[in-house]
Design an enzyme around this catalytic site. Structure first.
Site, short mmCIF file in Angstrom:
data_model
loop_
_atom_site.label_atom_id
_atom_site.label_comp_id
_atom_site.label_asym_id
_atom_site.label_seq_id
_atom_site.Cartn_x
_atom_site.Cartn_y
_atom_site.Cartn_z
N HIS A 45 9.67 -3.22 3.39
CA HIS A 45 9.31 -3.48 1.98
C HIS A 45 10.58 -3.74 1.15
O HIS A 45 10.58 -4.59 0.26
CB HIS A 45 8.57 -2.27 1.38
CG HIS A 45 7.25 -1.98 2.03
ND1 HIS A 45 7.04 -0.85 2.78
CD2 HIS A 45 6.09 -2.67 2.03
CE1 HIS A 45 5.79 -0.85 3.22
NE2 HIS A 45 5.19 -1.94 2.79
N GLU A 69 6.21 -11.13 7.47
CA GLU A 69 5.70 -11.78 8.69
C GLU A 69 5.24 -10.76 9.72
O GLU A 69 4.68 -11.13 10.75
CB GLU A 69 6.79 -12.69 9.29
CG GLU A 69 7.00 -13.93 8.44
CD GLU A 69 8.05 -14.86 8.99
OE1 GLU A 69 8.91 -14.40 9.77
OE2 GLU A 69 8.04 -16.04 8.59
N LYS A 70 5.46 -9.48 9.47
CA LYS A 70 4.93 -8.44 10.35
C LYS A 70 3.40 -8.61 10.43
O LYS A 70 2.81 -8.53 11.50
CB LYS A 70 5.31 -7.07 9.77
CG LYS A 70 4.46 -5.91 10.21
CD LYS A 70 4.92 -5.39 11.52
CE LYS A 70 4.09 -4.27 12.10
NZ LYS A 70 3.07 -3.68 11.30
N SER A 88 4.31 1.35 8.06
CA SER A 88 4.05 2.64 7.40
C SER A 88 3.34 3.59 8.35
O SER A 88 3.41 4.81 8.19
CB SER A 88 3.18 2.43 6.16
OG SER A 88 3.80 1.52 5.30
N ARG A 89 2.65 3.04 9.36
CA ARG A 89 1.90 3.90 10.29
C ARG A 89 2.82 4.57 11.32
O ARG A 89 2.39 5.49 12.00
CB ARG A 89 0.82 3.10 11.02
CG ARG A 89 -0.33 2.67 10.12
CD ARG A 89 -1.40 1.94 10.92
NE ARG A 89 -2.58 1.66 10.12
CZ ARG A 89 -2.75 0.57 9.39
NH1 ARG A 89 -1.80 -0.34 9.34
NH2 ARG A 89 -3.85 0.38 8.68
N MET A 143 0.85 -1.19 0.00
CA MET A 143 0.00 0.00 0.00
C MET A 143 0.89 1.25 0.00
O MET A 143 0.46 2.33 0.41
CB MET A 143 -0.94 -0.02 1.20
CG MET A 143 -1.87 -1.23 1.16
SD MET A 143 -3.42 -1.01 2.05
CE MET A 143 -2.86 -0.79 3.70
N GLN A 168 -2.28 -11.98 8.25
CA GLN A 168 -2.53 -11.77 6.82
C GLN A 168 -1.78 -12.84 6.01
O GLN A 168 -2.32 -13.39 5.05
CB GLN A 168 -2.06 -10.38 6.42
CG GLN A 168 -2.03 -10.16 4.91
CD GLN A 168 -1.73 -8.73 4.53
OE1 GLN A 168 -2.60 -7.89 4.52
NE2 GLN A 168 -0.47 -8.44 4.21
O1 PAF Z 1 0.05 -5.74 3.57
C1 PAF Z 1 -0.41 -4.83 2.84
O2 PAF Z 1 0.25 -3.82 2.58
C2 PAF Z 1 -1.81 -4.98 2.27
O3 PAF Z 1 -2.65 -5.61 3.17
C3 PAF Z 1 -1.83 -5.66 0.90
C4 PAF Z 1 -1.35 -7.11 0.99
C5 PAF Z 1 -0.97 -4.90 -0.08
C6 PAF Z 1 -3.26 -5.68 0.37
O4 PAF Z 1 -3.76 -4.40 0.20
#
Ligand code: PAF
Length: 282
Positions: free
Chosen positions: A37, A149-150, A187-188, A30, A154
């Site tokens: 990243h 893994e953060k 990012s937050r 995102m 998800q």
């Molecule tokens: O982890 C993220 O940044 C988001 O949840 C993703 C996987 C890009 C989906 O919008």
């Protein structure tokens, strides 16, 4: 580096790449890219002939409209970093390319994976994540996709999505990256005040103490309650959950299984929601 703003153009370029027999690695994000990243992109580059980075702040995974509205957007910086990291293709789609009409997501039920912890606290969150990741996988058709893994839950949800719907796709996990002082990169974090940033260091400390308890064979309700209280009593921290789970199933781990479990937590610090986790084994 090539930047694509429409799925049509990206798909056509990717089909040329695949025709040349080159493998495609995919890192969905995102944006507001940070070193976490960068590590995903490094790993993707080492395991793929061409790497696609997507940058899209997905509205359907935000249960809180303020969180969506205040999510950082840094496209120019992100593109510069992507260039430095030698990303091959960047996909920056518009909402109308991904969703028809008003963006919405169908409910997803993968049991505890979608309904415990993050799924319980952020109603509809994983519906939105699955909806967007499914669409992106369909567009990019990667052979490998890389997830941090953060966002441990998800990762488990995406593995389940791939198992059910994308059987040839390999989901590659990447280690959580921390700042030197132990705060998990997110990012937050840019939205934390200096005081909140200092208070946030308690998260990693609590996780580390649970790891020490597990190493000494002292894992269990007492150790967990102590750390829950420690966080609850820290001014500024509003604890949502702290537990020890099996990372495959997200079932709470029995004390004798702590050394195979992960401690997971979520807190609110002012208006910023943070999650963190730590593997409690060696
Ligand atoms: O982890 C993220 O940044 C988001 O949840 C993703 C996987 C890009 C989906 O919008």
């Amino acid at each position: 580096m090539e930047v694509f703003y429409t799925s049509k153009e990206l798909k056509s370029r990717l089909s040329e790449i695949r025709t040349q027999g080159r493998s495609v690695g995919f890192v969905p994000t995102m944006g507001s890219l940070h070193s976490g990243h960068a590590s995903l992109l490094h790993l993707a580059k080492s395991q793929s002939d061409a790497v696609v980075l997507s940058i899209y702040v997905n509205p359907t995974q935000f249960n809180n409209p303020d969180d969506f509205a205040s999510y950082p957007h840094m496209l120019q910086d992100d593109l510069e970093l992507a260039q430095l990291l030698e990303v091959d293709l960047v996909f920056v789609p518009e909402t109308k390319d991904l969703y028809e009409g008003v963006p919405s997501a169908m409910p997803v039920d993968y049991g505890r994976l979608t309904h415990s912890f993050e799924g319980a606290k952020r109603q509809g969150h994983f519906d939105g994540v699955v909806a967007i990741v499914r669409k992106l996988f369909q567009i990019v058709q990667p052979s490998r996709a890389f997830f941090g893994e953060k966002d441990l839950q998800q990762l488990a949800v995406i593995r389940e999505l791939a198992r059910r719907e994308f059987e040839d796709l390999e989901i590659v996990p990447c280690a959580l990256i921390r700042d030197k002082d132990g705060l998990a990169l997110s990012s937050r974090n840019v939205r934390l005040s200096p005081v909140e940033r200092t208070v946030a260091l308690q998260l990693n400390r609590s996780l580390m103490r649970l790891k020490m308890a597990a190493a000494k064979g002292l894992g269990g309700v007492l150790a967990l309650n102590t750390e829950q209280l420690e966080l609850k009593n820290t001014p500024g921290i509003d604890l949502e959950y702290l537990d020890v789970i099996d990372p495959e199933t997200f079932q709470t781990a029995e004390p004798d299984r702590w050394s195979q479990g992960h401690a997971v937590l979520a807190v609110n610090l002012g208006s910023v929601r943070l999650i963190d986790n730590l593997f409690l084994g060696e």
